[in-house]
Motif scaffolding. Structure first.
Motif, PDB file in Angstrom:
ATOM      1  N   LEU A  59       1.227 -22.428  47.093  1.00 23.70           N
ATOM      2  CA  LEU A  59       0.801 -23.586  46.815  1.00 23.70           C
ATOM      3  C   LEU A  59       1.738 -24.836  46.752  1.00 23.70           C
ATOM      4  O   LEU A  59       1.514 -25.893  46.482  1.00 23.70           O
ATOM      5  CB  LEU A  59       0.189 -23.729  45.285  1.00 23.70           C
ATOM      6  N   ASP A  60       3.289 -24.490  46.863  1.00 24.40           N
ATOM      7  CA  ASP A  60       4.326 -25.249  47.092  1.00 24.40           C
ATOM      8  C   ASP A  60       4.655 -26.042  45.799  1.00 24.40           C
ATOM      9  O   ASP A  60       5.751 -26.338  45.668  1.00 24.40           O
ATOM     10  CB  ASP A  60       4.025 -26.361  48.224  1.00 24.40           C
ATOM     11  N   GLU A  61       3.746 -26.488  44.912  1.00 25.86           N
ATOM     12  CA  GLU A  61       4.158 -27.064  43.859  1.00 25.86           C
ATOM     13  C   GLU A  61       3.305 -26.737  42.706  1.00 25.86           C
ATOM     14  O   GLU A  61       2.169 -25.955  42.976  1.00 25.86           O
ATOM     15  CB  GLU A  61       3.526 -28.756  44.013  1.00 25.86           C
ATOM     16  N   PRO A  62       3.397 -26.730  41.349  1.00 22.58           N
ATOM     17  CA  PRO A  62       2.715 -26.237  40.326  1.00 22.58           C
ATOM     18  C   PRO A  62       1.306 -26.940  40.423  1.00 22.58           C
ATOM     19  O   PRO A  62       1.000 -27.914  40.081  1.00 22.58           O
ATOM     20  CB  PRO A  62       3.540 -26.561  39.108  1.00 22.58           C
ATOM     21  N   ILE A  63       0.321 -26.204  40.501  1.00 21.30           N
ATOM     22  CA  ILE A  63      -1.033 -26.271  40.636  1.00 21.30           C
ATOM     23  C   ILE A  63      -2.042 -25.294  39.866  1.00 21.30           C
ATOM     24  O   ILE A  63      -1.905 -24.087  40.171  1.00 21.30           O
ATOM     25  CB  ILE A  63      -1.572 -26.364  41.944  1.00 21.30           C
ATOM     26  N   GLY A  64      -2.677 -25.815  38.737  1.00 22.04           N
ATOM     27  CA  GLY A  64      -3.382 -24.752  37.850  1.00 22.04           C
ATOM     28  C   GLY A  64      -4.575 -24.789  38.012  1.00 22.04           C
ATOM     29  O   GLY A  64      -5.278 -24.415  37.050  1.00 22.04           O
ATOM     30  N   ASP A  65      -5.223 -24.813  39.246  1.00 23.71           N
ATOM     31  CA  ASP A  65      -6.579 -24.792  39.459  1.00 23.71           C
ATOM     32  C   ASP A  65      -6.777 -23.332  40.056  1.00 23.71           C
ATOM     33  O   ASP A  65      -6.377 -23.047  41.251  1.00 23.71           O
ATOM     34  CB  ASP A  65      -7.197 -25.901  40.459  1.00 23.71           C
ATOM     35  N   PRO A  66      -7.324 -22.406  39.329  1.00 22.50           N
ATOM     36  CA  PRO A  66      -7.896 -21.224  39.928  1.00 22.50           C
ATOM     37  C   PRO A  66      -8.764 -21.067  41.244  1.00 22.50           C
ATOM     38  O   PRO A  66      -8.847 -19.906  41.649  1.00 22.50           O
ATOM     39  CB  PRO A  66      -8.272 -20.400  38.780  1.00 22.50           C
ATOM     40  N   ALA A  67      -9.423 -22.280  41.403  1.00 25.28           N
ATOM     41  CA  ALA A  67     -10.257 -22.074  42.643  1.00 25.28           C
ATOM     42  C   ALA A  67      -9.576 -21.934  43.923  1.00 25.28           C
ATOM     43  O   ALA A  67      -9.905 -21.480  44.757  1.00 25.28           O
ATOM     44  CB  ALA A  67     -10.873 -23.520  42.840  1.00 25.28           C
ATOM     45  N   ALA A  68      -8.026 -21.889  43.766  1.00 32.73           N
ATOM     46  CA  ALA A  68      -7.248 -21.839  45.101  1.00 32.73           C
ATOM     47  C   ALA A  68      -7.234 -20.340  45.403  1.00 32.73           C
ATOM     48  O   ALA A  68      -7.249 -20.222  46.415  1.00 32.73           O
ATOM     49  CB  ALA A  68      -5.722 -22.158  44.543  1.00 32.73           C
ATOM     50  N   ILE A  69      -7.252 -19.487  44.202  1.00 34.38           N
ATOM     51  CA  ILE A  69      -7.555 -18.093  44.444  1.00 34.38           C
ATOM     52  C   ILE A  69      -8.893 -17.841  45.007  1.00 34.38           C
ATOM     53  O   ILE A  69      -8.628 -16.979  46.219  1.00 34.38           O
ATOM     54  CB  ILE A  69      -7.448 -17.198  43.219  1.00 34.38           C
ATOM     55  N   LEU A  98      -2.321 -10.554  38.299  1.00 31.01           N
ATOM     56  CA  LEU A  98      -0.891 -10.249  37.933  1.00 31.01           C
ATOM     57  C   LEU A  98      -0.095 -10.401  39.265  1.00 31.01           C
ATOM     58  O   LEU A  98       0.979 -10.915  39.305  1.00 31.01           O
ATOM     59  CB  LEU A  98      -0.692  -9.017  37.121  1.00 31.01           C
ATOM     60  N   ASP A  99      -0.702  -9.808  40.437  1.00 29.13           N
ATOM     61  CA  ASP A  99      -0.033  -9.810  41.473  1.00 29.13           C
ATOM     62  C   ASP A  99      -0.465 -11.320  42.432  1.00 29.13           C
ATOM     63  O   ASP A  99       0.450 -11.624  43.102  1.00 29.13           O
ATOM     64  CB  ASP A  99      -0.571  -8.743  42.710  1.00 29.13           C
ATOM     65  N   LEU A 100      -1.568 -11.806  42.209  1.00 27.83           N
ATOM     66  CA  LEU A 100      -1.973 -12.929  42.852  1.00 27.83           C
ATOM     67  C   LEU A 100      -1.435 -14.257  42.372  1.00 27.83           C
ATOM     68  O   LEU A 100      -1.019 -15.175  43.150  1.00 27.83           O
ATOM     69  CB  LEU A 100      -3.550 -12.902  42.970  1.00 27.83           C
ATOM     70  N   LEU A 101      -1.063 -14.287  41.056  1.00 28.97           N
ATOM     71  CA  LEU A 101      -0.420 -15.452  40.625  1.00 28.97           C
ATOM     72  C   LEU A 101       0.725 -15.959  41.121  1.00 28.97           C
ATOM     73  O   LEU A 101       0.995 -16.697  41.441  1.00 28.97           O
ATOM     74  CB  LEU A 101      -0.460 -15.267  38.923  1.00 28.97           C
ATOM     75  N   PRO A 102       1.885 -14.996  41.145  1.00 26.06           N
ATOM     76  CA  PRO A 102       3.024 -15.377  41.754  1.00 26.06           C
ATOM     77  C   PRO A 102       2.993 -15.613  43.171  1.00 26.06           C
ATOM     78  O   PRO A 102       3.518 -16.533  43.798  1.00 26.06           O
ATOM     79  CB  PRO A 102       4.001 -14.362  41.501  1.00 26.06           C
ATOM     80  N   SER A 119     -15.182 -22.315  40.534  1.00 24.59           N
ATOM     81  CA  SER A 119     -13.990 -21.831  39.660  1.00 24.59           C
ATOM     82  C   SER A 119     -13.911 -20.417  39.365  1.00 24.59           C
ATOM     83  O   SER A 119     -14.062 -19.563  40.547  1.00 24.59           O
ATOM     84  CB  SER A 119     -13.875 -22.599  38.076  1.00 24.59           C
ATOM     85  N   ALA A 120     -13.360 -19.841  38.453  1.00 23.41           N
ATOM     86  CA  ALA A 120     -13.017 -18.694  38.072  1.00 23.41           C
ATOM     87  C   ALA A 120     -13.147 -18.281  36.351  1.00 23.41           C
ATOM     88  O   ALA A 120     -12.991 -19.311  35.791  1.00 23.41           O
ATOM     89  CB  ALA A 120     -11.552 -18.102  38.551  1.00 23.41           C
ATOM     90  N   PRO A 121     -13.558 -17.094  36.174  1.00 19.56           N
ATOM     91  CA  PRO A 121     -13.642 -16.639  34.733  1.00 19.56           C
ATOM     92  C   PRO A 121     -12.276 -16.611  34.105  1.00 19.56           C
ATOM     93  O   PRO A 121     -11.725 -15.708  33.768  1.00 19.56           O
ATOM     94  CB  PRO A 121     -14.427 -15.211  34.729  1.00 19.56           C
ATOM     95  N   THR A 134      -5.163 -30.524  48.670  1.00 20.68           N
ATOM     96  CA  THR A 134      -4.148 -29.559  48.596  1.00 20.68           C
ATOM     97  C   THR A 134      -4.264 -28.256  48.531  1.00 20.68           C
ATOM     98  O   THR A 134      -3.505 -27.436  49.327  1.00 20.68           O
ATOM     99  CB  THR A 134      -3.029 -30.009  47.447  1.00 20.68           C
ATOM    100  N   TYR A 135      -4.714 -27.618  47.485  1.00 20.99           N
ATOM    101  CA  TYR A 135      -5.130 -26.051  47.071  1.00 20.99           C
ATOM    102  C   TYR A 135      -5.944 -25.641  48.515  1.00 20.99           C
ATOM    103  O   TYR A 135      -5.573 -24.610  48.812  1.00 20.99           O
ATOM    104  CB  TYR A 135      -5.443 -25.859  46.062  1.00 20.99           C
ATOM    105  N   THR A 136      -6.778 -26.532  49.022  1.00 22.89           N
ATOM    106  CA  THR A 136      -7.447 -26.134  50.108  1.00 22.89           C
ATOM    107  C   THR A 136      -6.472 -25.873  51.318  1.00 22.89           C
ATOM    108  O   THR A 136      -6.777 -24.811  52.116  1.00 22.89           O
ATOM    109  CB  THR A 136      -8.696 -27.051  50.365  1.00 22.89           C
ATOM    110  N   ASP A 137      -5.809 -26.711  51.736  1.00 27.87           N
ATOM    111  CA  ASP A 137      -4.964 -26.470  52.765  1.00 27.87           C
ATOM    112  C   ASP A 137      -4.055 -25.357  52.472  1.00 27.87           C
ATOM    113  O   ASP A 137      -3.800 -24.439  53.478  1.00 27.87           O
ATOM    114  CB  ASP A 137      -4.137 -27.579  53.026  1.00 27.87           C
ATOM    115  N   ARG A 138      -3.420 -25.230  51.574  1.00 25.23           N
ATOM    116  CA  ARG A 138      -2.378 -24.105  51.264  1.00 25.23           C
ATOM    117  C   ARG A 138      -3.009 -22.848  51.348  1.00 25.23           C
ATOM    118  O   ARG A 138      -2.710 -22.033  51.776  1.00 25.23           O
ATOM    119  CB  ARG A 138      -1.368 -24.616  50.035  1.00 25.23           C
TER     120      ARG A 138
END
Length: 644
Positions: A339-349, A329-333, A566-568, A501-505
């Motif tokens: 991430l700059d743009e809407p990216i829906g891959d939780p691997a960014a976390i 809940l804290d990490l999502l925002p 990925s993530a659960p 992209t998500y790796t860089d950001r």
């Protein structure tokens, strides 16, 4: 690795550049620099945030000014020692040991002709005080980002889109075509940008601004051409020594004046790189992740940790294990912002948390196995699309019976999920389709009708444009090899649009540099010189890479089942995030604006909760899109374009 920014003949350019540069502070906490100079009827201002990796002294500081040339640069040149030797032999005298100075002198000697000679990752702006020209350039494969915005004869650029949004006072309008593309892919393609006026400099290209307002563009590297040349090499019988090429790339990517560590998931790609890195840097550190046991079970995730431990023990690697049980809940925002743009891959976390742990331990540089799946056909979708060709030969009545039977199976119960059922449902969603449509459907979120049912009916034309763009990119090649057509599509869209992209950001949010040895120009050339029937052999994807890896890795690691970085999600969506999902569906900004339809979202939530279909990834992306849109439209003073 750094953050770069600047303005060219832009109103109030100095203040704008200062704010741009300050917004990028997380990309470069080790130093900051500014440069200003008159140009035409205006000024040029360049800014830089430094993450010191090579030449930690002041001689590596930026913007770097030398004899009329000024450079602000983000990246690493792995062939800098070779270029330095060549330039020194031609009489160039260097003040320090940074690759920044090598790039500046290479530009002085060869101009844009130096760009195809660069082996590394880079985005930079270089200004010539004598001509008043500013040139922006981006690396061959789009590893490093560069956003820009032009108004009249002026230009502003930065490493991150959020910096451009910050300095334009909320005047940037959301590009709803980019949001539609984001819903389809769960990321925004590199050809599009989430704000209308802004753009991403394409990979392998440059842009020149002149004092009289003229703008020129050029391309110095094209993946389509590389793939065509690779086909010719393969047809001539050439077999690249992939093991030697990957080892050389890994060795070059270790070039650093600070400690380097690796990601180590226990899968083939990261294990191979870690083993090679340990050969050249004994005792190297590696970082791996695990999840709460109950989350992993619910997601039916494989136990990757035991493989990572075996690799670490065998090669003398100092392994750091991180259990990920984040407060999503804290990490999502927070992640949506970075991430700059809407990216829906939780691997960014995952990437952010690993890099954060490494940074706390004093590590600034990490090696990642990113890119091997795209280039060597390692994803399940590649094999699945090949199997689909055979499946289409099965009598249609039998296929209909199989489809009905699988459709009735649940993807999860209250306690656990069933990966095999999820895979079967996913496969049957595209197995009967034509090649390009099937490939798109095998990795995107929705088919055409599902997407149309989810969004504002007025956007039907936009949906058609997005689908046509995919078809145009996928079909823009001369390859007669199905597997390499898929690999080329991934290298042009999926790799720069999502994974790089998500790796860089995510890494730069933790002030950490991630290097990607597989996404190297020589590795890419070798990859497209390998025929598809050597990439997928039987049911083995990445067969040629596995063959190369057996020279150093045990077979149990090389030929283990593919893991997932990925993530659960199902666990998170059904527990941690369930109240937020209900809030966004019932009263989210995107629903109230009319962009998303409440009834369609509600059906997805109901079917997911019943365990009949797995919409966890779709709903996670809806949350990321909601948070991004809130941030993008707050304080702009504009009415929503979807309000009647």
């Amino acid at each position: 690795m750094c953050g770069i920014a600047g303005t060219y003949r832009w109103p109030d350019g100095k203040a704008v550049t200062d704010r741009l540069t300050d917004t990028l502070a997380h990309r470069g906490p080790d130093g900051t620099g500014r440069y200003s100079h008159p140009v035409g009827d205006g000024e040029v201002h360049l800014g830089h945030r430094r993450l010191a990796i090579i030449d930690l002294s002041g001689t590596g500081a930026q913007p770097m000014v030398s004899d009329g040339l000024v450079l602000t640069y983000n990246g690493e040149l792995y062939n800098a020692p070779e270029l330095r030797a060549e330039l020194a032999a031609a009489g160039v005298r260097f003040r320090g040991t940074s690759d920044t100075e090598v790039l500046l002198e290479a530009w002085r000697r060869w101009g844009t002709g130096c760009l195809p000679r660069l082996r590394g990752m880079f985005a930079f702006g270089i200004f010539d005080e004598r001509t008043g020209d500013l040139v922006l350039a981006r690396d061959q494969l789009g590893i490093k980002p560069l956003f820009l915005l032009r108004r009249g004869g002026g230009l502003v650029f930065a490493s991150e889109l959020k910096a451009l949004a910050a300095v334009t006072g909320g005047s940037l309008e959301v590009d709803h075509a980019a949001l539609v593309a984001s819903l389809l892919y769960y990321w925004v393609p590199d050809s599009r940008c989430a704000f209308r006026e802004a753009e991403k400099l394409p990979p392998g290209s440059w842009l020149r601004c002149r004092p009289d307002g003229r703008v020129e563009r050029g391309r110095f590297w094209n993946l389509k051409d590389v793939a065509a040349e690779g086909r010719e090499r393969a047809q001539s019988g050439e077999r690249p020594d992939l093991a030697a090429i990957v080892e050389e790339s890994t060795r070059q990517h270790l070039l650093s004046d600070v400690p380097v560590a690796t990601f180590l998931s226990g899968g083939l790609d990261s294990s191979y790189l870690t083993a090679l890195a340990a050969r050249h840097q004994p005792g190297i550190s590696a970082y791996t992740i695990g999840f709460r046991a109950e989350d992993a079970k619910f997601e039916a995730m494989p136990d990757d940790l035991r493989y990572a431990r075996r690799v670490a023990e065998r090669f003398g690697v100092d392994l750091h294990e991180i259990e990920i049980a984040p407060n999503v809940l804290d990490l999502l925002p927070r992640m949506t912002y970075h991430l700059d743009e809407p990216i829906g891959d939780p691997a960014a976390i995952n990437t952010f948390l690993i890099c954060s742990a490494a940074r706390e331990a004093g590590v600034k540089v990490m090696l990642s196995g990113m890119g091997a799946d795209e280039l060597f056909a390692g994803y399940r979708k590649h094999l699945a699309n090949l199997i689909a060709l055979r499946y289409q030969r099965v009598p249609r009545p039998l296929r209909r019976g199989v489809s009905r039977a699988v459709d009735r199976l649940p993807v999860a119960t209250a306690r656990r999920g069933y990966r095999s059922v999820r895979f079967a449902k996913r496969f049957l969603s595209f197995a009967d389709l034509p090649e390009e449509t099937a490939f798109r459907r095998s990795y995107t979120m929705y088919d055409r009708d599902e997407l149309l049912a989810l969004i504002d009916p007025d956007l039907v034309g936009t949906v058609e444009d997005v689908l046509t763009e995919h078809a145009d990119v996928y079909q823009d090649n001369d390859l007669d090899d199905f597997v390499n057509r898929m690999c080329l599509g991934d290298a042009r869209m999926f790799l720069p649009g999502l994974n790089l992209t998500y790796t860089d950001r995510s890494s730069m949010a933790a002030s950490t540099e991630v290097r990607v040895p597989y996404v190297d120009v020589e590795v890419v050339k070798a990859a497209f010189a390998v025929p598809g029937d050597r990439k997928i052999v039987g049911r083995q994807g990445k067969a040629v890479l596995k063959e190369a890896a057996t020279s150093i890795l045990p077979r149990e690691i090389v030929y283990r089942p593919k893991g997932l970085f990925s993530a659960p999600l199902r666990a998170w969506m059904s527990r941690d995030l369930a109240p937020l999902v209900r809030e966004v569906v019932d009263d989210g900004v995107l629903v109230r604006s009319g962009f998303l339809r409440r009834d369609a979202l509600a059906r997805m939530v109901a079917e997911d909760a019943a365990g009949q279909r797995d919409f966890s990834k779709h709903l996670w992306h809806v949350l990321t899109l909601e948070y991004w849109y809130r941030g993008a439209t707050s304080g702009s003073g504009q009415n929503s374009p979807f309000t009647a």
